[in-house]
Design an enzyme around this catalytic site. Structure first.
Site, PDB file in Angstrom:
ATOM      1  N   ARG A  55       0.844  -1.187   0.000  1.00 14.52           N
ATOM      2  CA  ARG A  55       0.000   0.000   0.000  1.00 14.52           C
ATOM      3  C   ARG A  55       0.882   1.240   0.000  1.00 14.52           C
ATOM      4  NH1 ARG A  55      -3.412  -2.734   4.854  1.00 14.52           N
ATOM      5  NH2 ARG A  55      -4.831  -4.030   3.594  1.00 14.52           N
ATOM      6  N   ARG A 148     -10.389   4.406   5.826  1.00  7.87           N
ATOM      7  CA  ARG A 148      -9.004   4.290   5.366  1.00  7.87           C
ATOM      8  C   ARG A 148      -8.904   4.092   3.859  1.00  7.87           C
ATOM      9  NH1 ARG A 148      -6.816  -1.500   7.829  1.00  7.87           N
ATOM     10  NH2 ARG A 148      -7.996  -2.892   6.444  1.00  7.87           N
ATOM     11  N   ARG A 159     -14.060  -8.999   4.851  1.00  6.98           N
ATOM     12  CA  ARG A 159     -13.632  -8.670   6.214  1.00  6.98           C
ATOM     13  C   ARG A 159     -14.821  -8.692   7.180  1.00  6.98           C
ATOM     14  NH1 ARG A 159      -8.371  -7.071   5.878  1.00  6.98           N
ATOM     15  NH2 ARG A 159      -7.665  -6.135   3.922  1.00  6.98           N
TER      16      ARG A 159
END
Length: 205
Positions: A55, A148, A159
């Site tokens: 990332r 985020r 998730r």
């Protein structure tokens, strides 16, 4: 004059700890590890490996070891990992050499893994200390994940589905659960430091 009794009373020096930090995505595990480093808590951090791409701002060999899926699978065949698992459709693994080197040097080591990896490490090293990090409530957790902006809607759904399984794993495998309150990470850090200090004083592991 009273004579001092002779006692065979020897306290052995504390042995190095294997500290495993896990928890829900978005619980703040990475922030906690970074903040423990900033506090100069003496430990060696085990850099885990992953097959996902880095990332923004992540550096190979500092945040993770980033490998392609093919490279990761070759390392599995070579026996380079203490444990590995497919997490959110991506490989993650703990390099065996890092744990062995830390234990040989007498240093505490912190390993950041998912609950499957934590359970495997507990089997390999029953003396390891497992800490599960969690936000204070579901609303805060979901806001952290969505704000985020690191996951696609499909990844967020994965998730979400896995969250309940991970929470159940905390009850099944972990020694401690630590709440990381929104905007007050120092509370979680204080608790984890207390856990580490107490574990070093434990007589039987």
């Amino acid at each position: 004059m009273t004579q001092t009794p002779e006692l065979n009373f020897v306290i052995n020096p504390p042995k190095p700890l294997i500290i495993v930090i896990s928890g829900l995505s978005g619980a703040g595990k990475d922030s906690i590890v970074r903040s423990l480093k900033d506090r100069k808590v003496p430990f060696r951090f085990c850099i885990t490996a992953t097959s996902r791409p880095p990332r923004k701002g992540e550096i190979h060999g500092e945040h993770y070891f980033f490998y392609s899926k093919e490279e990761f699978e070759q390392k599995i065949v070579s026996g380079d990992f203490l444990e590995y698992a497919m997490v959110y459709e991506q490989y993650k693994g703990v390099p065996k050499s890092q744990v062995e080197d830390a234990m040989a040097s007498g240093e505490d080591i912190i390993i950041r893994v998912d609950y499957q990896g934590a359970a495997t490490i507990k089997k390999l090293y029953p003396q390891s200390v497992l800490i599960f990090v969690t936000p204070e409530d579901t609303k805060t957790w979901w806001k952290r994940l969505t704000d985020r902006g690191m996951d696609t809607p499909e990844q967020l759904e994965i998730r979400r589905r896995h969250a309940q399984v991970e929470i159940q794993a905390a009850y099944d495998y972990f020694d401690y659960a630590v709440v990381n309150p929104d905007g007050n990470i120092n509370k979680a850090l204080d608790t984890i430091e207390c856990i580490i200090e107490a574990e070093h004083q434990r007589i039987h592991r």
